[in-house]
Structures are given as C-alpha cells and as structure tokens.
Design an enzyme around this catalytic site. Structure first.
Site, mmCIF file in Angstrom:
data_model
loop_
_atom_site.group_PDB
_atom_site.id
_atom_site.type_symbol
_atom_site.label_atom_id
_atom_site.label_comp_id
_atom_site.label_asym_id
_atom_site.label_seq_id
_atom_site.Cartn_x
_atom_site.Cartn_y
_atom_site.Cartn_z
ATOM 1 N N LYS A 4 1.003 -0.914 0.233
ATOM 2 C CA LYS A 4 0.208 0.313 0.278
ATOM 3 C C LYS A 4 0.800 1.307 0.233
ATOM 4 O O LYS A 4 0.265 2.795 -0.147
ATOM 5 C CB LYS A 4 -1.122 0.191 1.147
ATOM 6 C CG LYS A 4 -1.852 -1.413 1.163
ATOM 7 C CD LYS A 4 -3.199 -1.032 1.810
ATOM 8 C CE LYS A 4 -4.682 -1.862 2.121
ATOM 9 N NZ LYS A 4 -5.529 -2.343 2.524
ATOM 10 N N LYS A 23 -5.400 -11.070 -5.600
ATOM 11 C CA LYS A 23 -6.685 -11.668 -4.665
ATOM 12 C C LYS A 23 -7.925 -10.166 -4.700
ATOM 13 O O LYS A 23 -7.702 -9.441 -5.115
ATOM 14 C CB LYS A 23 -7.012 -11.415 -3.226
ATOM 15 C CG LYS A 23 -5.958 -10.203 -2.651
ATOM 16 C CD LYS A 23 -5.938 -9.883 -1.475
ATOM 17 C CE LYS A 23 -6.039 -8.330 -0.302
ATOM 18 N NZ LYS A 23 -5.702 -7.893 1.032
ATOM 19 N N LYS A 81 -11.350 -5.062 -1.727
ATOM 20 C CA LYS A 81 -12.343 -4.036 -2.091
ATOM 21 C C LYS A 81 -11.857 -3.512 -3.101
ATOM 22 O O LYS A 81 -12.628 -2.171 -3.064
ATOM 23 C CB LYS A 81 -12.847 -3.676 -0.809
ATOM 24 C CG LYS A 81 -13.611 -4.800 -0.362
ATOM 25 C CD LYS A 81 -14.318 -4.501 1.362
ATOM 26 C CE LYS A 81 -13.206 -4.861 2.658
ATOM 27 N NZ LYS A 81 -13.116 -4.383 3.874
HETATM 28 P P1 TYM Z 1 -10.529 -6.548 5.593
HETATM 29 O O1 TYM Z 1 -11.780 -5.645 6.181
HETATM 30 O O2 TYM Z 1 -9.671 -6.367 4.292
HETATM 31 O O3 TYM Z 1 -11.801 -7.995 5.157
HETATM 32 C C1 TYM Z 1 -12.098 -8.687 5.734
HETATM 33 C C2 TYM Z 1 -11.621 -9.863 6.093
HETATM 34 O O4 TYM Z 1 -11.435 -10.584 4.986
HETATM 35 C C3 TYM Z 1 -10.923 -11.716 4.336
HETATM 36 N N1 TYM Z 1 -10.409 -11.343 3.614
HETATM 37 C C4 TYM Z 1 -10.205 -12.256 2.300
HETATM 38 N N2 TYM Z 1 -10.716 -13.725 2.560
HETATM 39 C C5 TYM Z 1 -10.573 -14.340 1.523
HETATM 40 N N3 TYM Z 1 -10.329 -14.300 0.132
HETATM 41 C C6 TYM Z 1 -10.047 -12.425 -0.024
HETATM 42 N N4 TYM Z 1 -9.900 -11.797 -1.131
HETATM 43 C C7 TYM Z 1 -10.319 -11.777 1.211
HETATM 44 N N5 TYM Z 1 -10.401 -10.587 0.957
HETATM 45 C C8 TYM Z 1 -10.425 -10.171 2.423
HETATM 46 C C9 TYM Z 1 -9.663 -10.986 4.962
HETATM 47 O O5 TYM Z 1 -9.160 -11.960 5.654
HETATM 48 C C10 TYM Z 1 -10.377 -10.627 6.217
HETATM 49 O O6 TYM Z 1 -9.845 -11.894 7.690
HETATM 50 N N6 TYM Z 1 -7.259 -5.504 8.994
HETATM 51 C C11 TYM Z 1 -8.353 -6.527 8.730
HETATM 52 C C12 TYM Z 1 -9.767 -6.226 10.279
HETATM 53 C C13 TYM Z 1 -8.978 -6.875 11.284
HETATM 54 C C14 TYM Z 1 -8.805 -7.740 11.939
HETATM 55 C C15 TYM Z 1 -8.786 -6.813 13.282
HETATM 56 C C16 TYM Z 1 -8.977 -8.694 11.283
HETATM 57 C C17 TYM Z 1 -8.991 -5.475 12.342
HETATM 58 N N7 TYM Z 1 -9.162 -5.693 13.546
HETATM 59 C C18 TYM Z 1 -8.574 -8.503 14.632
HETATM 60 C C19 TYM Z 1 -9.479 -9.950 12.755
HETATM 61 C C20 TYM Z 1 -9.086 -9.598 13.855
HETATM 62 C C21 TYM Z 1 -8.522 -6.189 7.714
HETATM 63 O O7 TYM Z 1 -8.484 -5.233 6.836
HETATM 64 O O8 TYM Z 1 -9.490 -7.178 7.291
#
Ligand code: TYM
Length: 329
Positions: free
Chosen positions: A112, A194, A197
């Site tokens: 990023k 991948k 969003k």
């Molecule tokens: P975020 O908002 O990017 O994504 C939410 C969840 O979706 C999963 N994910 C995917 N899984 C499979 N294939 C994909 N292409 C894909 N894209 C996203 C992510 O792995 C995630 O589980 N940092 C985290 C949010 C967060 C968090 C936490 C998660 C903040 N604090 C504490 C767990 C525990 C994030 O940006 O997820």
C-alpha cells in the site's frame, strides 16, 4: 467456559464474496461454539483517506451485513471499534513495544505504500498494532481471518509474547483460524491477484449486494485459463478460483464439483457458477434491508458496553504492570 473468538472488517468499499467466504461465513459457523466478538473497525479505515459522510454510512451498512450474514446479536457481540476507546489506548502502548523493523516488513504495508512512503500516513505502518490491540484486549483464543491477514496475526503473537516476557503474563496468545478452502479468493479479472475491495477494476469482484444481472455479466467476463478441463489445479489459477467459488456456494465436495462439470465447456461452467452465487446470496440480500437504524443502534450500543467491560479490565492490567498511574483513578 467457552473459548473466545474475535474478528473484524473495515467499513470501506463494498464487501465482496472473498470477505464473505474467507471470513464472515466462518464467523457465523463458529459463533455458537465460541464466545464471539465481531468488530466494525472504523479506526482502521482512516489509515487511508475516507470521505467522512461515506465512512459514517458504511459503518452502519457493515453492521447490516454482519447481521444479514447470520451473526446473531443474541449470541455474539457486535460493536464499532471507536465506541471502545481502549482499542486506541492499547494501540499506543503496543506501538511502544512493536518494532519499526517488524512493521516495515509487513507485506500489506509494503504494497500500500509502494513508492510513496513520504506521503502515506504513519497509521498505515502502525495499522497491525491497532489490529493486535483489537485481538489482545479480549484475551482471544482464535481469530477467523482470510490468508491476507495471517502475517498481521503473527505480529500480534510476537508483540504479545514480548509484552508477557517483559512485564509478566498478561495476554493470551491467539491462534489464527484460516479456512482450508476459500481463504484467498482471487480476482475474476486478474486471477493472480486477490479479490480486493480497493481494486479499481470492478469486474474483478462480486460484491455481496450485486444484483443477478451484474453477477452473470461479471462471471461471463471472468478470465479463464488455456485448456478445457474443469478441475481443481493450482497451476490453472482462474479455473481453480471459479471452481472454489462454486464449491463453497453449493456445499459440494471437490469430487462432486469436478464430476458435475466433466465434459462440459467453460460457458456452461460460468453460467452454473453465476447461478449458484445468485441463489446463495438471495436470502442474504433480502435480509440486509430489514434492519432499521434504530435497531442497529441498540445492537451496537449493547455490544460496545459488553466489549468495553472486558477491554477495560485488560487495559487496567496492562497499565498496572507498566506503572502507568494517573491522579484521578
Ligand atoms: P478486511 O476488511 O480487509 O477484510 C475482512 C476479512 O475478509 C478477508 N478477506 C478475504 N478472504 C478471502 N479472499 C479474499 N480475497 C479476501 N479479502 C479479504 C480478510 O482476510 C479479513 O478476514 N485488518 C483486517 C480487519 C481487522 C481485524 C482485526 C481482523 C482489524 N482488526 C482483528 C481480525 C482481528 C482487514 O483489513 O480486513
């Protein structure tokens, strides 16, 4: 005593089937077995610029999506990160424990900030420390996430172990729960990347709120590999990805999926996969409209109160162990 899970998603962009299959689907299936906390991580969202009005709206929309996915507020705690100020407080403390080198090595930060480290906010670098705080405040046992968050969970464990070693046993060391199938759903347009969003190419992602026509069109445009076989084969990432989506949407075994498409062409395969996605999402899409703003506010307020009690206890312990003592309390 049930073990605890904690997870969260950012209220940015639109959630896609990767987020659902990699994370939310597993939150739903684990919620009865564990004491569960699901957070809307709005403080993480501002590590990249956000329009304030849109962020506000997306925060409530994400609560709707959690509920429509099947997260039961009677069973699980759903809350907004900024409602529990302990997350930001512990993040400051852990920023003093985490090391620059380990943060700079995070692949998500490198991706990023590529070529623009002078211009990105420092929050992008310390983002995983806030994530560690989210998890550690609740003495979490298990963190259900997609593959892309694995490195952040490893950092969480390292920081927690360092703190425990320096100040005495304080944090439980959490484990990742990464599903064997669906942990990394790839872009339909560029299967080497991948599904994301933040991808500018909207044809790469199927969003949870896409209508049937849009899903069919995106699936028709999906890139395929050379050859004609429709089998699970890592060397053919496009077909492998579509077949994985088909498998998770239908609940069939890998063998049943391959048998279903034996001798069939890509056109047929894409149509059937689009139909499976549309059918799967239909009840979710019907439910998502059901929640009023008032209902959401009550659920989120109750969730925040419950979360805060636990978070405060951990933070007080941390302050006590570190000698952080104020004059008021
Ligand atoms: P975020 O908002 O990017 O994504 C939410 C969840 O979706 C999963 N994910 C995917 N899984 C499979 N294939 C994909 N292409 C894909 N894209 C996203 C992510 O792995 C995630 O589980 N940092 C985290 C949010 C967060 C968090 C936490 C998660 C903040 N604090 C504490 C767990 C525990 C994030 O940006 O997820």
């Amino acid at each position: 005593m049930k073990k605890r899970i904690f997870s969260g998603a950012q209220p940015t962009g639109s959630l896609h089937i990767g987020n659902y299959l990699g994370a939310l689907k597993n939150w739903v299936s684990l919620q009865n077995e564990f004491e569960s906390f699901f957070c809307i991580v709005n403080l993480h969202a501002i590590t990249l610029p956000q329009d304030p009005q849109i962020l506000k709206q997306k925060t409530l929309d994400l609560a709707r999506i959690y509920l429509a996915s099947g997260i039961d507020p009677e069973v699980s705690t759903i809350f907004i990160q900024s409602d529990v100020s302990e997350h930001a407080e512990l993040a400051w403390v852990l920023n003093c424990i985490a090391r620059m080198g380990e943060l700079e090595r995070m692949t998500q930060f490198k991706d990023k900030s590529k070529g623009k480290t002078e211009r990105v906010g420092a929050g992008l670098l310390t983002y995983p420390v806030l994530m560690a705080s989210d998890i550690l405040l609740y003495q979490t046992d298990l963190v259900p996430i997609g593959q892309d968050q694995k490195q952040h969970l490893e950092l969480t464990r390292d920081v927690a172990e360092r703190f425990n070693r320096d100040f005495g046993e304080t944090f439980k060391i959490p484990e990742a729960f990464i599903p064997p199938v669906g942990a990394k759903i790839q872009s339909l347009a560029e299967p080497a990347k991948k599904m994301s969003k933040s991808d500018e190419n909207l044809n790469g992602s199927i969003f949870l709120l896409d209508d049937a026509d849009t899903i069919t069109k995106k699936m028709k445009k999906a890139v395929t590999d050379s050859g004609t076989e429709i089998t699970f084969d890592n060397s053919r990432p496009a077909i492998n990805n579509l077949l994985t989506i088909y498998q998770l949407m239908t609940g069939k075994t890998a063998e049943e999926c391959e048998a279903n498409f034996a001798g069939k062409g890509y056109g047929h395969f894409k149509t059937e996969t689009a139909e499976a996605v549309i059918e799967y999402l239909r009840p979710f899409q019907d439910r998502v409209k059901n929640y009023t703003g008032e209902e959401l506010k009550i659920i989120l307020k109750n969730g925040a109160e419950k979360a805060k009690t636990i978070a405060r206890e951990t933070l007080n312990d941390v302050y006590e162990k570190m000698g952080i003592v104020g004059a008021i309390n």
